[in-house]
Design a protein around this motif. Structure first.
Motif, mmCIF file in Angstrom:
data_model
loop_
_atom_site.group_PDB
_atom_site.id
_atom_site.type_symbol
_atom_site.label_atom_id
_atom_site.label_comp_id
_atom_site.label_asym_id
_atom_site.label_seq_id
_atom_site.Cartn_x
_atom_site.Cartn_y
_atom_site.Cartn_z
ATOM 1 N N LEU A 100 -5.981 7.071 -10.107
ATOM 2 C CA LEU A 100 -4.937 6.128 -10.480
ATOM 3 C C LEU A 100 -4.239 5.605 -9.238
ATOM 4 N N ASN A 101 -4.078 4.293 -9.174
ATOM 5 C CA ASN A 101 -3.258 3.679 -8.127
ATOM 6 C C ASN A 101 -1.843 3.555 -8.677
ATOM 7 N N LEU A 102 -0.961 4.469 -8.252
ATOM 8 C CA LEU A 102 0.411 4.436 -8.767
ATOM 9 C C LEU A 102 1.130 3.183 -8.283
ATOM 10 N N TYR A 103 0.805 2.722 -7.092
ATOM 11 C CA TYR A 103 1.128 1.361 -6.662
ATOM 12 C C TYR A 103 -0.017 0.890 -5.791
ATOM 13 N N LEU A 104 -0.147 -0.417 -5.635
ATOM 14 C CA LEU A 104 -1.220 -0.988 -4.818
ATOM 15 C C LEU A 104 -0.728 -2.295 -4.217
ATOM 16 N N HIS A 105 -0.497 -2.279 -2.896
ATOM 17 C CA HIS A 105 -0.042 -3.470 -2.187
ATOM 18 C C HIS A 105 -1.179 -4.049 -1.352
ATOM 19 N N VAL A 106 -1.298 -5.367 -1.369
ATOM 20 C CA VAL A 106 -2.279 -6.059 -0.542
ATOM 21 C C VAL A 106 -1.538 -6.603 0.673
ATOM 22 N N LEU A 107 -1.889 -6.097 1.862
ATOM 23 C CA LEU A 107 -1.132 -6.391 3.085
ATOM 24 C C LEU A 107 -1.682 -7.576 3.879
ATOM 25 N N GLY A 108 -2.949 -7.877 3.702
ATOM 26 C CA GLY A 108 -3.551 -8.948 4.481
ATOM 27 C C GLY A 108 -5.053 -8.940 4.283
ATOM 28 N N ARG A 109 -5.730 -9.661 5.157
ATOM 29 C CA ARG A 109 -7.184 -9.771 5.054
ATOM 30 C C ARG A 109 -7.797 -9.725 6.441
ATOM 31 N N ARG A 110 -8.849 -8.927 6.591
ATOM 32 C CA ARG A 110 -9.515 -8.803 7.876
ATOM 33 C C ARG A 110 -10.452 -9.983 8.102
ATOM 34 N N PRO A 111 -10.854 -10.214 9.343
ATOM 35 C CA PRO A 111 -11.796 -11.306 9.622
ATOM 36 C C PRO A 111 -13.110 -11.176 8.856
ATOM 37 N N ASP A 112 -13.513 -9.931 8.509
ATOM 38 C CA ASP A 112 -14.772 -9.743 7.785
ATOM 39 C C ASP A 112 -14.627 -9.972 6.284
ATOM 40 N N GLY A 113 -13.418 -10.347 5.844
ATOM 41 C CA GLY A 113 -13.210 -10.655 4.440
ATOM 42 C C GLY A 113 -12.617 -9.535 3.619
ATOM 43 N N TYR A 114 -12.642 -8.308 4.130
ATOM 44 C CA TYR A 114 -12.071 -7.186 3.392
ATOM 45 C C TYR A 114 -10.556 -7.237 3.435
ATOM 46 N N HIS A 115 -9.938 -6.907 2.318
ATOM 47 C CA HIS A 115 -8.487 -6.910 2.256
ATOM 48 C C HIS A 115 -7.918 -5.598 2.795
ATOM 49 N N LEU A 116 -6.755 -5.694 3.407
ATOM 50 C CA LEU A 116 -6.025 -4.529 3.889
ATOM 51 C C LEU A 116 -5.091 -4.060 2.777
ATOM 52 N N LEU A 117 -5.187 -2.796 2.440
ATOM 53 C CA LEU A 117 -4.485 -2.261 1.283
ATOM 54 C C LEU A 117 -3.556 -1.127 1.660
ATOM 55 N N ASP A 118 -2.597 -0.886 0.788
ATOM 56 C CA ASP A 118 -1.723 0.282 0.888
ATOM 57 C C ASP A 118 -1.514 0.772 -0.537
ATOM 58 N N SER A 119 -1.849 2.039 -0.805
ATOM 59 C CA SER A 119 -1.765 2.534 -2.175
ATOM 60 C C SER A 119 -1.435 4.017 -2.188
ATOM 61 N N LEU A 120 -0.722 4.418 -3.236
ATOM 62 C CA LEU A 120 -0.500 5.829 -3.535
ATOM 63 C C LEU A 120 -1.451 6.189 -4.669
ATOM 64 N N VAL A 121 -2.345 7.125 -4.401
ATOM 65 C CA VAL A 121 -3.407 7.487 -5.339
ATOM 66 C C VAL A 121 -3.178 8.892 -5.868
ATOM 67 N N ALA A 122 -3.353 9.051 -7.167
ATOM 68 C CA ALA A 122 -3.285 10.362 -7.801
ATOM 69 C C ALA A 122 -4.476 10.498 -8.742
ATOM 70 N N PHE A 123 -4.717 11.708 -9.217
ATOM 71 C CA PHE A 123 -5.875 11.978 -10.065
ATOM 72 C C PHE A 123 -5.434 12.595 -11.383
ATOM 73 N N ALA A 124 -6.065 12.138 -12.460
ATOM 74 C CA ALA A 124 -5.737 12.608 -13.801
ATOM 75 C C ALA A 124 -6.769 13.625 -14.271
ATOM 76 N N GLY A 125 -6.345 14.486 -15.166
ATOM 77 C CA GLY A 125 -7.210 15.553 -15.659
ATOM 78 C C GLY A 125 -8.150 15.111 -16.763
ATOM 79 N N ILE A 126 -8.702 13.938 -16.639
ATOM 80 C CA ILE A 126 -9.773 13.474 -17.522
ATOM 81 C C ILE A 126 -10.866 12.945 -16.614
#
Length: 312
Positions: free
Chosen positions: A28-54
């Motif tokens: 789960l991405n509890l939040y997901l911010h898109v910070l920018g984009r690299r020259p190769d096309g990949y987006h720069l991300l910032d996220s807090l990730v957690a895992f659920a028991g399923i």
């Protein structure tokens, strides 16, 4: 780019004699911010990730050659795809190549999580494959090769291999530990039966970039974490809504459920989640939503502190 994973849990070094079974939990991405984009096309991300028991279940055993069997309620969608692109098969062959050995294993994937649902199902399966094969083949706890293979499989695979609450940054290759989640927190996951292509969601995104949103401190309890998360966002939700308006219906239904502290989409969608103070509250809401929307996938679960300690 090499993977950066700090304080990764140790992998037991004792080889397994027979079948190894591991869980591949929902990410789960509890939040997901898109910070920018690299020259190769990949987006720069910032996220807090957690895992659920399923979770999905991944089983591996020695064999004379390579095989992959897919079972479970969401198997059909994967069986319809090109087997060569399956992340489980790619993970097995990638790790075998890194070790200089043949991928002579029989793998069974019990697919219980929605496909293309924004909860890292394929990435979690790939990470589980790396963990299971590391056990089966008796890799040392500090063997770097599973970590090296992970980012070649997808942006979410390194954080799923890490398997604990974490921040991820860059294009997913940087993974760092985050504060443990409060105990008074459970989750309800809902997917409306819709899959969203991650690339299409990113392509539909408009507007500028957001700053990183890492928590300023460890949350005191679930209410404190919820208040912090309300100040953060999932920047992929607007384009996901444009592609699949039903996502908004799911978020609204979750937000209206008694006891729901926060409702949000995870990743690139279409799975959404609601945070609750207890598993009992989440299960009660699951019962109501499941009855009201029989076509939706609805699952209540606790959060998992360490994926590596799950038994299946």
């Amino acid at each position: 780019m090499p993977s950066t994973i700090l304080s990764a849990p140790a992998t037991p070094s004792e080889p397994a004699a027979d079948t190894v079974r591991v869980a591949a939990p929902a990410k789960l991405n509890l939040y997901l911010h898109v910070l920018g984009r690299r020259p190769d096309g990949y987006h720069l991300l910032d996220s807090l990730v957690a895992f659920a028991g399923i979770h999905d279940i991944l089983s591996v055993r020695p064999a004379d050659g390579f095989s992959l069997e897919i079972t479970g309620p969401f198997a059909a969608l994967l069986l319809a795809e090109d087997p060569a692109g399956n992340l489980v098969a790619r993970a097995a062959r990638g790790l075998a190549a890194a070790l200089g050995r043949d991928p002579h294993v029989a793998i069974t994937l019990d697919k219980r999580l929605p496909v293309a649902g924004g909860i890292g199902g394929g990435s979690a399966d790939a990470a589980a494959t790396l963990r299971a094969l590391a056990l089966l083949w008796g890799l040392a706890a500090d063997d770097p090769r599973p970590l090296q293979v992970a980012p070649t499989l997808g942006a979410d695979v390194p954080v799923c291999l890490f398997g604990r609450t974490a921040y991820f940054a860059g294009a997913g290759e940087v993974v760092e530990p985050a504060p443990a989640l409060p105990a008074d927190l459970a989750v309800l996951l809902v997917n409306p039966g819709v899959g969203l292509n991650t690339r299409a969601v990113f392509q539909a995104r408009q507007g500028g970039w957001r700053a990183a949103g890492r928590l300023e401190r460890a949350p005191r309890d679930g209410a404190d974490l919820t208040a912090m998360l309300r100040e953060r966002h999932n920047d992929l939700m607007p384009p996901a809504l444009a592609l699949a308006p039903v996502v908004g219906e799911v978020v609204d239904a979750l937000a209206a459920a008694p006891g729901c502290r926060l409702a949000r989409m995870s990743g690139s969608g279409a799975t959404c989640f609601g945070l609750f103070a207890s598993l009992a509250e989440a299960e009660a809401a699951a019962g109501r939503l499941g009855a009201e929307h029989p076509g939706w996938w609805v699952a209540a679960a606790p959060f998992v502190a360490d994926v590596h300690r799950l038994t299946v």
